[in-house]
Design a protein around this motif. Sequence first.
Motif, PDB file in Angstrom:
ATOM      1  N   ALA A  92      38.819  54.014  30.967  1.00 12.01           N
ATOM      2  CA  ALA A  92      37.642  53.206  31.293  1.00 12.01           C
ATOM      3  C   ALA A  92      36.374  53.778  30.673  1.00 12.01           C
ATOM      4  N   ILE A 146      30.633  52.753  39.950  1.00 10.26           N
ATOM      5  CA  ILE A 146      30.812  51.432  40.544  1.00 10.26           C
ATOM      6  C   ILE A 146      31.667  51.555  41.799  1.00 10.26           C
ATOM      7  N   SER A 158      35.737  47.577  44.371  1.00  8.29           N
ATOM      8  CA  SER A 158      35.757  46.112  44.415  1.00  8.29           C
ATOM      9  C   SER A 158      34.977  45.473  43.268  1.00  8.29           C
ATOM     10  N   ASP A 159      34.244  46.296  42.496  1.00  9.90           N
ATOM     11  CA  ASP A 159      33.410  45.770  41.421  1.00  9.90           C
ATOM     12  C   ASP A 159      34.041  45.913  40.037  1.00  9.90           C
ATOM     13  N   ILE A 160      35.323  46.192  39.979  1.00 11.01           N
ATOM     14  CA  ILE A 160      35.958  46.348  38.675  1.00 11.01           C
ATOM     15  C   ILE A 160      35.905  45.029  37.901  1.00 11.01           C
ATOM     16  N   SER A 161      35.823  45.152  36.588  1.00  6.47           N
ATOM     17  CA  SER A 161      35.754  43.976  35.731  1.00  6.47           C
ATOM     18  C   SER A 161      37.152  43.399  35.500  1.00  6.47           C
ATOM     19  N   GLN A 162      37.190  42.205  34.933  1.00  5.47           N
ATOM     20  CA  GLN A 162      38.470  41.590  34.596  1.00  5.47           C
ATOM     21  C   GLN A 162      39.226  42.435  33.572  1.00  5.47           C
ATOM     22  N   GLU A 163      38.496  42.995  32.629  1.00  7.50           N
ATOM     23  CA  GLU A 163      39.114  43.856  31.620  1.00  7.50           C
ATOM     24  C   GLU A 163      39.730  45.097  32.268  1.00  7.50           C
ATOM     25  N   GLN A 164      38.996  45.685  33.224  1.00  8.45           N
ATOM     26  CA  GLN A 164      39.522  46.855  33.921  1.00  8.45           C
ATOM     27  C   GLN A 164      40.743  46.500  34.772  1.00  8.45           C
ATOM     28  N   TYR A 165      40.723  45.323  35.382  1.00  4.27           N
ATOM     29  CA  TYR A 165      41.870  44.896  36.186  1.00  4.27           C
ATOM     30  C   TYR A 165      43.102  44.702  35.299  1.00  4.27           C
TER      31      TYR A 165
END
Length: 242
Positions: A166, A114, A117-124
């Motif tokens: 991740a 990915i 800028s495409d990280i998910s909310q969970e990853q953030y």
Amino acid sequence: MDKNKIIEIKDLSVYINNLKLLKNINLEISKNEILLIYGPRNAGKSLLARSMVALNEELFKGIQTTGQVLFLGEDVNSIEKRYLRSTIAYSEPTFVDNINFLTLSEVFNLALRIKPSDISQEQYMLLEKLNIAHIFSNHSSLKSYENFENWTIGDKISFIIFLSLARNPQVFIFDSILDHLDDFMHKDIKDFLFDIKEDRSLIISTRNLSLFSDIAEKIVFLDKGEIIYKGSIEGFLLNFPL
């Protein structure tokens, strides 16, 4: 098979150019525990850690191995390597230097397929727990941190932990990489590791026992390729006081 056992090492010996560097290692690692592999320089800690992901043969010529390393009852040498190294996440200090040859975007593409800028909310949220969410907070900060030379060593180590997490591994192996954190980062990372062990097994190789003895359940003391002690931290400190 014991359902709590995730890795079992049976009579493992490793020879490089006919020199026996690991000597008849027997060890069991359970689910949801933190294990320390402790010992002086050249004790065999890294050889042992890399054996769990079948990595030594890729790094050394003239290497011979006897015995077995089993992951969930299956010999690691018979497990497809990409799967093995995604479910047992291994990291060591050269990873910190090696990512300097890549950009942030390249690492995200290689590791997670990915864009940053495409990280998910969970990853953030995971990045927040590792204290590096500020790097990913907006386009401007992403641009500033695209080059890893702009990162601190502590931030790079946190990022390497993030990349491993991740991929949702069952086992983490930190081969001396956490020794390079400063005192403030150690506390944050230790608290984080203690929190995530409920879902994973953690193996920390170190030459500095005092850094991690407060979060580990079990210790293996290696010297000159042999296990001198394995058992509880309390038992070790009674037999080998610092």
